[in-house]
Design a protein around this motif. Structure first.
Motif, PDB file in Angstrom:
ATOM      1  N   HIS A 297      74.739 -42.976 -34.918  1.00 38.17           N
ATOM      2  CA  HIS A 297      75.189 -42.313 -33.694  1.00 38.17           C
ATOM      3  C   HIS A 297      74.549 -42.999 -32.490  1.00 38.17           C
ATOM      4  O   HIS A 297      73.462 -42.643 -32.059  1.00 38.17           O
ATOM      5  CB  HIS A 297      74.808 -40.839 -33.733  1.00 38.17           C
TER       6      HIS A 297
ATOM      7  N   ASP B 236      78.645 -42.538 -27.162  1.00 40.90           N
ATOM      8  CA  ASP B 236      79.402 -41.356 -26.770  1.00 40.90           C
ATOM      9  C   ASP B 236      80.870 -41.767 -26.617  1.00 40.90           C
ATOM     10  O   ASP B 236      81.773 -41.060 -27.013  1.00 40.90           O
ATOM     11  CB  ASP B 236      78.881 -40.769 -25.464  1.00 40.90           C
TER      12      ASP B 236
ATOM     13  N   ALA C  15      74.363 -42.772 -26.748  1.00 42.84           N
ATOM     14  CA  ALA C  15      73.705 -41.778 -27.597  1.00 42.84           C
ATOM     15  C   ALA C  15      72.519 -42.352 -28.359  1.00 42.84           C
ATOM     16  O   ALA C  15      71.799 -41.617 -29.019  1.00 42.84           O
ATOM     17  CB  ALA C  15      74.705 -41.179 -28.581  1.00 42.84           C
TER      18      ALA C  15
ATOM     19  N   CYS D 134      70.112 -39.486 -29.773  1.00 39.87           N
ATOM     20  CA  CYS D 134      70.243 -39.053 -31.162  1.00 39.87           C
ATOM     21  C   CYS D 134      69.871 -40.200 -32.105  1.00 39.87           C
ATOM     22  O   CYS D 134      68.799 -40.212 -32.660  1.00 39.87           O
ATOM     23  CB  CYS D 134      71.661 -38.557 -31.442  1.00 39.87           C
TER      24      CYS D 134
ATOM     25  N   SER E  49      70.929 -40.830 -35.051  1.00 36.42           N
ATOM     26  CA  SER E  49      70.928 -40.476 -36.476  1.00 36.42           C
ATOM     27  C   SER E  49      72.055 -41.189 -37.218  1.00 36.42           C
ATOM     28  O   SER E  49      72.972 -41.728 -36.611  1.00 36.42           O
ATOM     29  CB  SER E  49      71.091 -38.959 -36.642  1.00 36.42           C
TER      30      SER E  49
ATOM     31  N   CYS F 253      77.746 -36.888 -37.516  1.00 42.76           N
ATOM     32  CA  CYS F 253      76.338 -37.211 -37.334  1.00 42.76           C
ATOM     33  C   CYS F 253      75.482 -36.261 -38.169  1.00 42.76           C
ATOM     34  O   CYS F 253      75.645 -35.046 -38.092  1.00 42.76           O
ATOM     35  CB  CYS F 253      75.957 -37.121 -35.859  1.00 42.76           C
TER      36      CYS F 253
ATOM     37  N   GLY G 103      72.404 -35.794 -37.704  1.00 43.34           N
ATOM     38  CA  GLY G 103      71.380 -35.220 -36.835  1.00 43.34           C
ATOM     39  C   GLY G 103      71.899 -34.091 -35.974  1.00 43.34           C
ATOM     40  O   GLY G 103      71.380 -32.978 -36.000  1.00 43.34           O
ATOM     41  N   CYS G 104      72.958 -34.359 -35.206  1.00 41.83           N
ATOM     42  CA  CYS G 104      73.434 -33.369 -34.231  1.00 41.83           C
ATOM     43  C   CYS G 104      74.796 -32.773 -34.579  1.00 41.83           C
ATOM     44  O   CYS G 104      75.255 -31.861 -33.909  1.00 41.83           O
ATOM     45  CB  CYS G 104      73.485 -33.995 -32.837  1.00 41.83           C
TER      46      CYS G 104
ATOM     47  N   THR H  91      77.764 -34.131 -34.317  1.00 42.77           N
ATOM     48  CA  THR H  91      78.890 -34.683 -33.563  1.00 42.77           C
ATOM     49  C   THR H  91      79.861 -35.388 -34.515  1.00 42.77           C
ATOM     50  O   THR H  91      79.448 -36.059 -35.449  1.00 42.77           O
ATOM     51  CB  THR H  91      78.381 -35.701 -32.516  1.00 42.77           C
TER      52      THR H  91
END
Length: 124
Positions: A46, A49, A56, A60, A62, A83, A85-86, A88
């Motif tokens: 990630h 954006d 990103a 992030c 990740s 993702c 991590g977040c 997305t």
């Protein structure tokens, strides 16, 4: 004085190491201007954006798991990444050198592992 020292930017990397399988991946890829996934295992990171912006990466960064394949109206296949991590979700163009086996595995996954019991189809 080099261009990168005048602008304060580092030159763009020519490769990256896949966080999932460890393959060294060139950033150039046939069929896409911004390679963002490993052609071997299809995992990504990630960092964007919007394609190519790398916005990103600091927020992030990740790993992004390949979840599915989608097909655009033009017939172009795109990878659906989420993702780790977040959460997305991004759509990423496939590249001409992507390994076809994991692409096909993703494409048939809903048929091989349907989200409902197949017995329900007999009731229709």
């Amino acid at each position: 004085m080099s261009r990168s020292s005048r602008t304060g930017r580092r030159p763009a990397p020519t490769s990256f190491r896949c966080r999932n399988c460890g393959l060294d991946v060139p950033t150039d890829a046939p069929g896409t201007a911004h390679r963002n996934h490993c052609p071997h295992c299809l995992w990504s990171r990630h960092v964007d954006d919007a394609p190519g912006d790398r916005a990103a990466a600091e927020l992030c960064g990740s790993s992004m798991e390949p979840l599915a394949v989608s097909v655009r109206g033009s017939g172009e296949w795109v990878l659906v990444h989420r993702c780790t991590g977040c959460g997305t979700v991004h759509l990423n163009r496939t590249a001409g050198d992507d390994n076809p086996l994991p692409l096909v595995r993703l494409a048939v996954k809903p048929l091989a592992q349907p989200p409902f019991p197949l017995e329900w189809l007999a009731r229709l």
